[in-house]
Scaffold this motif. Sequence first.
Motif, mmCIF file in Angstrom:
data_model
loop_
_atom_site.group_PDB
_atom_site.id
_atom_site.type_symbol
_atom_site.label_atom_id
_atom_site.label_comp_id
_atom_site.label_asym_id
_atom_site.label_seq_id
_atom_site.Cartn_x
_atom_site.Cartn_y
_atom_site.Cartn_z
ATOM 1 N N LEU A 22 0.840 -1.208 0.000
ATOM 2 C CA LEU A 22 0.000 0.000 0.000
ATOM 3 C C LEU A 22 0.869 1.251 0.000
ATOM 4 O O LEU A 22 1.995 1.237 0.517
ATOM 5 C CB LEU A 22 -0.906 0.030 1.234
ATOM 6 C CG LEU A 22 -1.997 -1.035 1.313
ATOM 7 C CD1 LEU A 22 -2.796 -0.884 2.596
ATOM 8 C CD2 LEU A 22 -2.931 -0.933 0.098
ATOM 9 N N ASP B 226 -3.178 5.323 -1.381
ATOM 10 C CA ASP B 226 -4.274 4.410 -1.035
ATOM 11 C C ASP B 226 -5.057 4.911 0.184
ATOM 12 O O ASP B 226 -6.085 4.343 0.542
ATOM 13 C CB ASP B 226 -3.719 3.006 -0.730
ATOM 14 C CG ASP B 226 -3.093 2.385 -1.969
ATOM 15 O OD1 ASP B 226 -3.771 2.377 -3.002
ATOM 16 O OD2 ASP B 226 -1.916 1.956 -1.882
ATOM 17 N N ASN C 29 -7.698 8.408 -1.730
ATOM 18 C CA ASN C 29 -8.493 7.302 -2.232
ATOM 19 C C ASN C 29 -9.884 7.410 -1.609
ATOM 20 O O ASN C 29 -10.029 7.294 -0.380
ATOM 21 C CB ASN C 29 -7.803 5.988 -1.818
ATOM 22 C CG ASN C 29 -8.635 4.772 -2.133
ATOM 23 O OD1 ASN C 29 -9.651 4.853 -2.830
ATOM 24 N ND2 ASN C 29 -8.198 3.642 -1.600
ATOM 25 N N GLY D 173 -10.754 4.744 0.699
ATOM 26 C CA GLY D 173 -9.528 4.443 1.459
ATOM 27 C C GLY D 173 -9.736 4.193 2.938
ATOM 28 O O GLY D 173 -8.765 4.140 3.699
#
Length: 497
Positions: free
Chosen positions: A5, A9, A14, A17
């Motif tokens: 990761l 991320d 994200n 996320g």
Amino acid sequence: DVAGLHYSDLLPHNLFGQAPTKEFLLKVVDILIDYIKDVNDRDEKVLHFKQPEEMLRLLNLDLPDEGMPLQNLVDDCNLTLQHQVKTGHPRFFNQLSCGLDIVSMAGEWLTATANTNMFTYEIAPVFILMESVVLSKMREIIGWKGGDSIFAPGGSISNMYAFLAARHKMFPGYKEQGLHSIKGQLVMYTSNQSHYSVKSCASVCGLGTDNCVEVPSDERGRMIPSELERLILERKSKGHIPFFVTATAGTTVLGAFDPINAIADICEKYNMWLHIDAAWGGGLLLSRKYRHPRLDGIERAKSVTWNPHKLMGTLLQCSTIHFRDNGLLISCNQMSAEYLFMQDKLYDVQYDTGDKVIQCGRHNDVFKLWLQWRAKGTEGFEKHMDHLMELSEYMVEKIKESPDKFYLLLEPEMVNVSFWYVPKRLRNIPHSPKRAQLLGEITPILKGKMMEVGTLMVGYQPLNEIPNFFRNIISSAAVTKGDVDFLLSELDRLGRD
Ligand code: ABU
């Protein structure tokens, strides 16, 4: 597992996320919790000392062009704490601020998460109100009704706020017109044992260090009031303007308390501002047993510095400056920045405390103290103060029981215990300046051994003509009588010729 990761991320990069963010944070929290366990484990060392070159070889501190995987960051966190000195360890006696109060730490975690600036109610509503509640409670404990206060970045800056307010009150033209508005040389006074920030303030604020007069202190490190008066008259006879005295309640090295009432009498006689630097000793205000006679007369001061991050064990940093008069801070420091302190806001703009200070961005130092106070109660703080003082008394007793091995420099007024370790070859010879000099040479060698072995840490320093001696500080809730016993026996083990 966060292997594979990356930063991208995580939230907010994200949109989905949440799971990796939680995973990453839990990994970091695991590391923190392991560290807290080690800090409280007497079988663990206080430190694993490495010289800077070796430390640089062990760590990779490079800042990469391309971001690293999250697992590397987790490893970085781990390694960082592995090499950190455990200031919360029960055998860390080195600094005035130590210990690791879990509730205060939880407060600091929340503070970091809220990540707000303390200048306006608009963006820190709860924390601004908390500041007001905590600071007025502290002023009440000092003995004042009303007044004003602020959290500042450390005791040195708190002391400087006192100076600025004093100069503003006595010479209001300074704010607009500067030094030339004052016809004459301003002079400030403090004892020769006070914290160096007082002298630094004279330099930074335009007086020059020659105009920060060091008042001699007695054999226990307390300012001598008759000397203060003599030195005030000396400068007055030259046409200078003595206007500011900083008395210390708990000096950094000896833990001495200047006689506040006698100094306040002199300040009143000569119309001078009395500031008390109680950054260190202020915590004792919470103890009915130990605040007297040490802090008697503190309510007569016009300003008081008090650092909860010292005796109260609040996490660094947490420093406060208090004023008997309300309105001075804002009048002295207000710049009315229009983009921040608009007067036509939705709420009472008196809550925008940011215009009272000389900085703009201000860290939230209140939440960890407020939360800790809720957990312990005022009575819990009192018990903590009494416990620290009793442990220090115990240490003094133990030192006196072994006069061959330890030389107590003076009866302490606080938790600073000043002593020499006496190796075998210097025992059974009468004390003299020559012997003091030899003991002073041994002290840093013993400190070096202590750091290499890593089993404890005690600070040392010279003081005026006194050669290097140990200054032991008990300000951590982790310390027990057993740790004091260990400290003395370990010093004896490491100090064998
Ligand atoms: N501001 C004084 C701190 C000194 C010490 O911890 O030893």
